[in-house]
Design a protein around this motif. Sequence first.
Motif, short mmCIF file in Angstrom:
data_model
loop_
_atom_site.label_atom_id
_atom_site.label_comp_id
_atom_site.label_asym_id
_atom_site.label_seq_id
_atom_site.Cartn_x
_atom_site.Cartn_y
_atom_site.Cartn_z
N SER A 75 0.92 -1.52 -0.01
CA SER A 75 -0.06 0.10 -0.16
C SER A 75 1.17 1.18 0.23
CB SER A 75 -1.55 -0.07 1.22
OG SER A 75 -1.85 -1.57 1.15
N GLN A 112 -13.71 -8.18 1.85
CA GLN A 112 -13.10 -7.10 1.60
C GLN A 112 -12.37 -7.43 1.42
OE1 GLN A 112 -13.28 -5.85 5.77
NE2 GLN A 112 -14.69 -4.50 5.37
N GLN A 147 -10.39 -5.89 -2.92
CA GLN A 147 -9.36 -5.32 -3.34
C GLN A 147 -8.46 -5.88 -3.86
OE1 GLN A 147 -8.85 -2.48 -1.48
NE2 GLN A 147 -6.45 -2.45 -2.97
N THR A 174 -9.24 -4.91 -7.36
CA THR A 174 -8.95 -3.24 -7.93
C THR A 174 -8.11 -3.71 -7.92
OG1 THR A 174 -10.62 -2.90 -6.67
CG2 THR A 174 -8.65 -1.58 -7.02
#
Length: 332
Positions: A102, A152, A156, A159
């Motif tokens: 991230s 979740q 992600q 994505t």
Amino acid sequence: FSQGRYELRGAVTQAEKMGKKGAAAPSDGPDPHIAHGQELLDAGRLRDALACFDKALAVAPSSQNAWYLRGVAAAEVWEQSDRSVSGKERMALLRLAWDSFSKVFKLDTSARSENLYLASLACAQLLTKAAGELESELDSDQRSEGIRHVVQALAQAQTCFAQAQSLHEQWGHAALDSHSLGSWGEATSLQMRLEIANLQAPTPCSSALSATAALQVVLTPCKMASQRFAAAASAPADTDELADADSESDTRWLTLHTEHLLAFVDFACQTLKAAGGTSGPAAVAPPGLSAEDATAFAAAAEAAWNEAAELSHALMCLTSGGANEWEPLALH
């Protein structure tokens, strides 16, 4: 099947190439720590490599390469940790890898660098593996809360896969290889199975959906996952990765593809039986299923079954005489 380090190691190799293109840094900069960390990664000394990347970040906290490789090291330690490692420690490793990838996303202001591309793929593959592991280990008491985390993670992962694909299409980064495409198929297939579980629950969250919409919720990821598994089975592997590649990678994607299609067929059978008034195990029919919808749904399920049969036959041919020949034979 477990892929081990293959996907992430391929990314490390590409990162090494990329690092050689940059300008040399002073001897007290992060590069010596990064280079040593990469050597330790290759030697399988994962925790020592992780420590090297931490040292590099202490010197240069904005080094995208160091953050990326730190994520790789943490992900590989997490993946290879056995049952002797506590669940709390494994979760900390997973969080460490996720936070590291991230950080690359935040630091990359160009929105097109190779570090961003590699981090997107590695993060997507990590989240897919984590979601699959978590989903398989949930018991009935944990399931409601655990499913939320799985959903979740998969969202992600989707994505990140989409971002890597976009970087390839817009900026000429390498096309997604067989492992990336197969992992993308796994993520999509797991999403389909979660949708099926929701529709079959006594009080499904999607109960307000029409019959057509409810069926489309399952049919859409079924088709998308099938396309990605098929692409994985036919996509070439990077030549630098072949030495580390699992020799049975083709059978892996064919097996997962076959099991994915059969899960859809099983759901279709239960749904159509319930809609037609025939009892079936765990069958919960979407309300208002029209004859036209049922016919289209049955045709899609029949096509999926035929494709699964062809894939299972191909699996038997590929594994004939092998040590694990019984697995595709049982599936067939």
